[in-house]
Design a protein around this motif. Structure first.
Motif, PDB file in Angstrom:
ATOM      1  N   UNK A  65      13.088  -5.248 -13.263  1.00  0.00           N
ATOM      2  CA  UNK A  65      12.316  -4.389 -12.368  1.00  0.00           C
ATOM      3  C   UNK A  65      13.257  -3.693 -11.387  1.00  0.00           C
ATOM      4  N   UNK A  66      13.065  -2.391 -11.223  1.00  0.00           N
ATOM      5  CA  UNK A  66      13.850  -1.610 -10.269  1.00  0.00           C
ATOM      6  C   UNK A  66      12.886  -0.891  -9.335  1.00  0.00           C
ATOM      7  N   UNK A  67      13.060  -1.080  -8.041  1.00  0.00           N
ATOM      8  CA  UNK A  67      12.226  -0.411  -7.054  1.00  0.00           C
ATOM      9  C   UNK A  67      12.781   0.980  -6.732  1.00  0.00           C
ATOM     10  N   UNK A  68      11.897   1.859  -6.406  1.00  0.00           N
ATOM     11  CA  UNK A  68      12.286   3.228  -6.099  1.00  0.00           C
ATOM     12  C   UNK A  68      13.127   3.339  -4.834  1.00  0.00           C
ATOM     13  N   UNK A  69      12.967   2.393  -3.895  1.00  0.00           N
ATOM     14  CA  UNK A  69      13.623   2.562  -2.601  1.00  0.00           C
ATOM     15  C   UNK A  69      14.592   1.460  -2.230  1.00  0.00           C
ATOM     16  N   UNK A  70      14.360   0.239  -2.660  1.00  0.00           N
ATOM     17  CA  UNK A  70      15.065  -0.899  -2.056  1.00  0.00           C
ATOM     18  C   UNK A  70      16.184  -1.479  -2.905  1.00  0.00           C
ATOM     19  N   UNK A  71      16.576  -0.818  -3.967  1.00  0.00           N
ATOM     20  CA  UNK A  71      17.619  -1.366  -4.832  1.00  0.00           C
ATOM     21  C   UNK A  71      18.896  -0.532  -4.825  1.00  0.00           C
ATOM     22  N   UNK A  72      19.147   0.135  -3.693  1.00  0.00           N
ATOM     23  CA  UNK A  72      20.428   0.798  -3.481  1.00  0.00           C
ATOM     24  C   UNK A  72      20.773   1.861  -4.501  1.00  0.00           C
ATOM     25  N   UNK A  73      22.003   1.785  -5.015  1.00  0.00           N
ATOM     26  CA  UNK A  73      22.491   2.792  -5.954  1.00  0.00           C
ATOM     27  C   UNK A  73      21.646   2.838  -7.224  1.00  0.00           C
ATOM     28  N   UNK A  74      21.172   1.675  -7.664  1.00  0.00           N
ATOM     29  CA  UNK A  74      20.320   1.671  -8.852  1.00  0.00           C
ATOM     30  C   UNK A  74      19.042   2.470  -8.617  1.00  0.00           C
ATOM     31  N   UNK A  75      18.464   2.351  -7.426  1.00  0.00           N
ATOM     32  CA  UNK A  75      17.271   3.140  -7.120  1.00  0.00           C
ATOM     33  C   UNK A  75      17.560   4.623  -7.268  1.00  0.00           C
ATOM     34  N   UNK A  76      18.672   5.083  -6.715  1.00  0.00           N
ATOM     35  CA  UNK A  76      19.029   6.498  -6.788  1.00  0.00           C
ATOM     36  C   UNK A  76      19.191   6.949  -8.230  1.00  0.00           C
ATOM     37  N   UNK A  77      19.904   6.148  -9.028  1.00  0.00           N
ATOM     38  CA  UNK A  77      20.182   6.554 -10.402  1.00  0.00           C
ATOM     39  C   UNK A  77      18.904   6.623 -11.233  1.00  0.00           C
ATOM     40  N   UNK A  78      18.028   5.643 -11.058  1.00  0.00           N
ATOM     41  CA  UNK A  78      16.802   5.633 -11.859  1.00  0.00           C
ATOM     42  C   UNK A  78      15.803   6.685 -11.391  1.00  0.00           C
ATOM     43  N   UNK A  79      15.728   6.947 -10.087  1.00  0.00           N
ATOM     44  CA  UNK A  79      14.874   8.044  -9.612  1.00  0.00           C
ATOM     45  C   UNK A  79      15.372   9.368 -10.164  1.00  0.00           C
ATOM     46  N   UNK A  80      16.690   9.556 -10.161  1.00  0.00           N
ATOM     47  CA  UNK A  80      17.267  10.774 -10.737  1.00  0.00           C
ATOM     48  C   UNK A  80      16.920  10.901 -12.212  1.00  0.00           C
ATOM     49  N   UNK A  81      16.993   9.794 -12.938  1.00  0.00           N
ATOM     50  CA  UNK A  81      16.665   9.818 -14.369  1.00  0.00           C
ATOM     51  C   UNK A  81      15.199  10.164 -14.592  1.00  0.00           C
ATOM     52  N   UNK A  82      14.310   9.568 -13.784  1.00  0.00           N
ATOM     53  CA  UNK A  82      12.877   9.845 -13.913  1.00  0.00           C
ATOM     54  C   UNK A  82      12.607  11.327 -13.695  1.00  0.00           C
ATOM     55  N   UNK A  83      13.188  11.890 -12.639  1.00  0.00           N
ATOM     56  CA  UNK A  83      12.986  13.310 -12.347  1.00  0.00           C
ATOM     57  C   UNK A  83      13.463  14.193 -13.492  1.00  0.00           C
ATOM     58  N   UNK A  84      14.627  13.871 -14.052  1.00  0.00           N
ATOM     59  CA  UNK A  84      15.149  14.666 -15.165  1.00  0.00           C
ATOM     60  C   UNK A  84      14.291  14.514 -16.415  1.00  0.00           C
ATOM     61  N   UNK A  85      13.803  13.306 -16.678  1.00  0.00           N
ATOM     62  CA  UNK A  85      12.938  13.108 -17.837  1.00  0.00           C
ATOM     63  C   UNK A  85      11.627  13.884 -17.688  1.00  0.00           C
ATOM     64  N   UNK A  86      11.072  13.894 -16.470  1.00  0.00           N
ATOM     65  CA  UNK A  86       9.873  14.693 -16.213  1.00  0.00           C
ATOM     66  C   UNK A  86      10.149  16.170 -16.449  1.00  0.00           C
TER      67      UNK A  86
END
Length: 375
Positions: free
Chosen positions: A304-325
Motif C-alpha cells: 500500500x502506498x499513500x498519496x501524501x505520507x510516503x515521501x518520495x514513493x508518494x511523489x513517484x506514484x502520484x506522477x505515474x497515476x497522472x501520466x496514466x490518466x
C-alpha cells in the motif's frame, strides 16, 4: 511536491463539470473481437517519446553503478517478508498489508509533483516498484534465475524492467514481448535480450519452443487485455513454461475514496473499463485465475502506498497515476464531457483531492508455479 498549479493553458472555456454525461456507447464488434483496446489518436503525448530518450542515455539508466546509487537514495524502511503457501482462500486475502509508512498524515493543502508530466515517468515507476517490493523479483522467483535461464516479459512497454534485469542477470536470456502494438519502442541492444513482435495472441510466440521458459513476468497489463482473452494468454504461457517454471504478475489496484469528486471519477473509470470488456478489479483476481489454470500459488504480496505520507514513493506514484490518466485521455475525457485541456485540469484536481485525504493505492504481486506432470 509543489503547490498545485494547473498546467492547463489559459482558455475562455470553463470546466464542464455540470454538463450532462454523453450517452454511453458499447464497443464496436471489431473492438470486442480484438484482445486489446487501442487508444484513438489524440494530441496528447504518448510513450513514443520515451524510446528516443532511452536511446540517448541507456547507460545512465541501467548500468550497475546507477542502479546501486538509486537504491541508496530516499531509502524506505520496510519489513517486507515473503508469504509462501500452496493456495489462497480468496483472491483478496493476504497475510498482511504492508505500507512504506504507518504514520498518519493530515494536510489542508493540495500538492502535486512539479514535473509530473516528465517523459521519464515509466522509468521512475519501475524503480519505485523495485523499492516497494525490495527488488525486481521476489524471493519466490529467485531460485529459477540460474545460469542460462530464459525469461520472458509480456508487456515490455518502456523496457525498464527487462533492461534492468538483463543487466543484473547477464548469464540469463531475456525475451521482450509487447502485447499492444502502439506501445512498441526501440530499445538499446543488449547481448542477452531479444524481441518478439507482431500479434502475439493471434500467432502465439512463434520463436519460443514448448516448455523452454523458466520465468514469465507480466506488469500492468490489466488495462490492455480484455476479459475474454485471458484464457488464450494463459494457454500460451502454459505451453512455453517449463514444469516448475514460474509466472509473476504485478498489477495496481486503484480505487481511492474520501470525497464525492474522487469516488465519482473512479466509478466513471470502472464503467469505461467494463464497457471495453476489461476488468477494473483484475489485480484482486489473478490468484484465482492462476489456480483455475492449474498453477500453484507460491507467493502473494500486497503493498500500500499513500498519496501524501510516503515521501518520495508518494511523489513517484502520484506522477505515474497522472501520466496514466493522461494516456487514457481520449477514452475518459468524452465520458466526463470535457475537452483535453479541461480534462487535464480535472485529473490534477482528483489527485490533489487524494493527496488532501491521504488516499492510497495498492500493488499486488502474485507468483504461480507450473506443476510438474505426474508420471
Amino acid at each position: 511536491m509543489g503547490a498545485v498549479v494547473s498546467k492547463k493553458k489559459s482558455s475562455s472555456k470553463s470546466t464542464h463539470s455540470g454538463q450532462h454525461r454523453p450517452k454511453q456507447q458499447s464497443p464496436t464488434s471489431s473492438q470486442q473481437s480484438s484482445c486489446f483496446y487501442k487508444n484513438k489518436t489524440s494530441n496528447v503525448s504518448t510513450s513514443s517519446s520515451h524510446g528516443s530518450s532511452f536511446l540517448q542515455q541507456p547507460q545512465a539508466l541501467f548500468d550497475r553503478n546507477s542502479l546501486q546509487s538509486y537504491s541508496h537514495n530516499d531509502t524506505v524502511t520496510s519489513t517486507t517478508t515473503s508469504s509462501c503457501r500452496t493456495s489462497v482462500a480468496a483472491p483478496n486475502t493476504f497475510n498482511n498489508v504492508e505500507s512504506p509508512s504507518d504514520n498518519v498524515y493530515h494536510t489542508n493543502s493540495f500538492f502535486l509533483p512539479d514535473d509530473w508530466d516528465s517523459e521519464e515517468f515509466q522509468y521512475n515507476l519501475h524503480f519505485s516498484l523495485k523499492k516497494l517490493f525490495n527488488g525486481n523479483v521476489t524471493p519466490a522467483v529467485v531460485p529459477v534465475l540460474k545460469k542460462d535461464a530464459h525469461v520472458i516479459q509480456m508487456g515490455t512497454c518502456s523496457g525498464a524492467w527487462i533492461m534492468d534485469m538483463a543487466t543484473l542477470y547477464p548469464d540469463c536470456k531475456f525475451t521482450a514481448v509487447e502485447l499492444a502494438s502502439e506501445q512498441i519502442q526501440v530499445l538499446p541492444e543488449l547481448p542477452n535480450v531479444t524481441y518478439e513482435r507482431g500479434d502475439v495472441l493471434e500467432t502465439g510466440l512463434l520463436s519460443v519452443k514448448n516448455e523452454s521458459i523458466d520465468y514469465v513476468h507480466l506488469r500492468s497489463v490489466g488495462s490492455l487485455v480484455k476479459k475474454h482473452c485471458w484464457p488464450k494468454i494463459f494457454a500460451e504461457i502454459n505451453r512455453i513454461l517449463k514444469p516448475d517454471g514460474v509466472i509473476r504478475i504485478e498489477e495496481m489496484h486503484h480505487s481511492p475514496a474520501g470525497t464525492v469528486m474522487i469516488e465519482s471519477f473512479i466509478e466513471t473509470l470502472k464503467e469505461i473499463f467494463n464497457d471495453m470488456d476489461q476488468d477494473p478489479e483484475i489485480a484482486l483476481k489473478y490468484g484465482n485465475m492462476l489456480q483455475t489454470e492449474g498453477y500453484q500459488i507460491i507467493e502473494s504480496k500486497k503493498r500500500r502506498v499513500h498519496y501524501a505520507s510516503d515521501g518520495k514513493l508518494s511523489q513517484e506514484f502520484v506522477s505515474a497515476i497522472l501520466n496514466l490518466y493522461e494516456q487514457k485521455s481520449s477514452l475518459i475525457a468524452p465520458r466526463l464531457g470535457l475537452d483535453l485541456e479541461d480534462y487535464r485540469h480535472r485529473i490534477e484536481q482528483i489527485c490533489s483531492e487524494c493527496v488532501k485525504v491521504n488516499a492510497y493505492l495498492e500493488w499486488y504481486s502474485w507468483v504461480g508455479k507450473k506443476q510438474a506432470k505426474k508420471v
